[in-house]
Design a protein around this motif. Structure first.
Motif, mmCIF file in Angstrom:
data_model
loop_
_atom_site.group_PDB
_atom_site.id
_atom_site.type_symbol
_atom_site.label_atom_id
_atom_site.label_comp_id
_atom_site.label_asym_id
_atom_site.label_seq_id
_atom_site.Cartn_x
_atom_site.Cartn_y
_atom_site.Cartn_z
ATOM 1 N N HIS A 219 0.826 -1.212 0.000
ATOM 2 C CA HIS A 219 0.000 0.000 0.000
ATOM 3 C C HIS A 219 0.862 1.265 0.000
ATOM 4 O O HIS A 219 0.417 2.323 -0.469
ATOM 5 N N ASP A 220 2.080 1.145 0.526
ATOM 6 C CA ASP A 220 2.959 2.313 0.622
ATOM 7 C C ASP A 220 3.685 2.611 -0.684
ATOM 8 O O ASP A 220 4.408 3.617 -0.778
ATOM 9 N N ASN A 223 0.829 6.662 -3.906
ATOM 10 C CA ASN A 223 0.245 7.738 -3.115
ATOM 11 C C ASN A 223 -1.275 7.677 -3.182
ATOM 12 O O ASN A 223 -1.837 6.735 -3.751
ATOM 13 N N GLU A 224 -1.938 8.673 -2.628
ATOM 14 C CA GLU A 224 -3.402 8.665 -2.576
ATOM 15 C C GLU A 224 -4.029 8.722 -3.966
ATOM 16 O O GLU A 224 -5.178 8.320 -4.155
ATOM 17 N N SER A 225 -3.277 9.209 -4.944
ATOM 18 C CA SER A 225 -3.786 9.278 -6.317
ATOM 19 C C SER A 225 -3.517 8.008 -7.109
ATOM 20 O O SER A 225 -3.879 7.915 -8.286
#
Length: 257
Positions: A219-220, A223-225
């Motif tokens: 998940h890392d 980024n959020e996009s």
């Protein structure tokens, strides 16, 4: 592909997946006797798939798994035991991928649509086509050399499968108890926590132990996009390991595959 050939292909693919699962377990335990027995079974399976030809690419890859080469290409010594297991697992994964692609080849020659992946064991019906697409996209990304994307897709399928299976187990427990099994959690569990929960519940075995560190924190990587973070690097081996673990998890959740 006719039914007889498909049956032979499916039988060989199940054998490959079983050997991969055993190899993952053996890698974690490190038993010398179990490793040797597994290697003998792998050799027999590779020999059968290669038609007894040592010149076949799969037979050559299997033989080379035992060797370390110098920078000039010369054979030096036999590889370490743990490295040999990892290399054989890579060879088995290549064999399984080759077998899986047989339907695509047959479809291309007949004009028929390719046979979809099977996720009938997933309880959430609307999730099945999403998983099928992600599974295929992961394989395609790996073949293109996009190893970070391949790893992320494989891990996302693993996490979705575990979430679905854990929810099914929790619902079954609630039904037996006549109500909720406990208070709601503060938030969704992490990927690591889902793996631990699934192993504790006996839903899966120890195959996830082979997930590389970068996969456990997949998940890392974005980024959020959904864009890759700067400096992200995933190796071919890490992406291949994630794909191997995915197959083992699928086998654990659906033993009849």
């Amino acid at each position: 592909m006719d039914e007889s050939l498909r049956h032979q292909r499916d039988t060989a693919l199940r054998e490959m997946e079983t050997l991969i699962e055993r190899g993952c377990q053996i890698r974690a335990v490190g038993s010398v006797d179990a490793t040797r027995a597994w290697q003998r079974d792998c050799a027999a399976a590779v020999n059968q798939l290669s038609g007894g030809s040592k010149a076949h690419w799969l037979a050559r890859a299997y033989s080379e798994a035992f060797l370390v080469r110098s920078a000039t290409g010369g054979v030096v010594v036999e590889a370490e035991a743990g490295d040999i297991v990892d290399r054989i697992l890579d060879v088995l994964a290549q064999g399984a991928a080759s077998l899986s692609s047989m339907d695509d080849v047959a479809a291309a020659s007949t004009g028929a649509p390719p046979r979809p992946r099977r996720f009938e064991f997933v309880r959430t019906a609307e999730l099945r086509p999403v998983l099928e697409r992600a599974f295929d996209d992961s394989r395609d990304a790996f073949e293109r050399g996009e190893f970070a994307l391949a790893l992320i897709l494989s891990c996302s399928v693993i996490e979705s499968l575990l979430t679905d299976a854990l929810e099914a187990t929790a619902d079954a427990t609630d039904d037996r108890r006549g109500g909720s099994s406990g208070p709601p959690s503060a938030g969704p569990p992490s990927f690591e926590q889902r793996i631990a929960q699934a192993e504790k519940a006996g839903i899966i075995r120890g195959g996830c132990a082979r997930l590389p560190t970068v996969a456990r924190a997949y998940h890392d990587l974005t980024n959020e996009s959904g864009e890759f973070r700067a400096g992200i690097h995933v190796t071919e081996r890490e992406a291949r390991l994630a794909g191997q673990v995915l197959r083992v998890v699928m086998r654990d959740l659906d033993p009849g595959r």
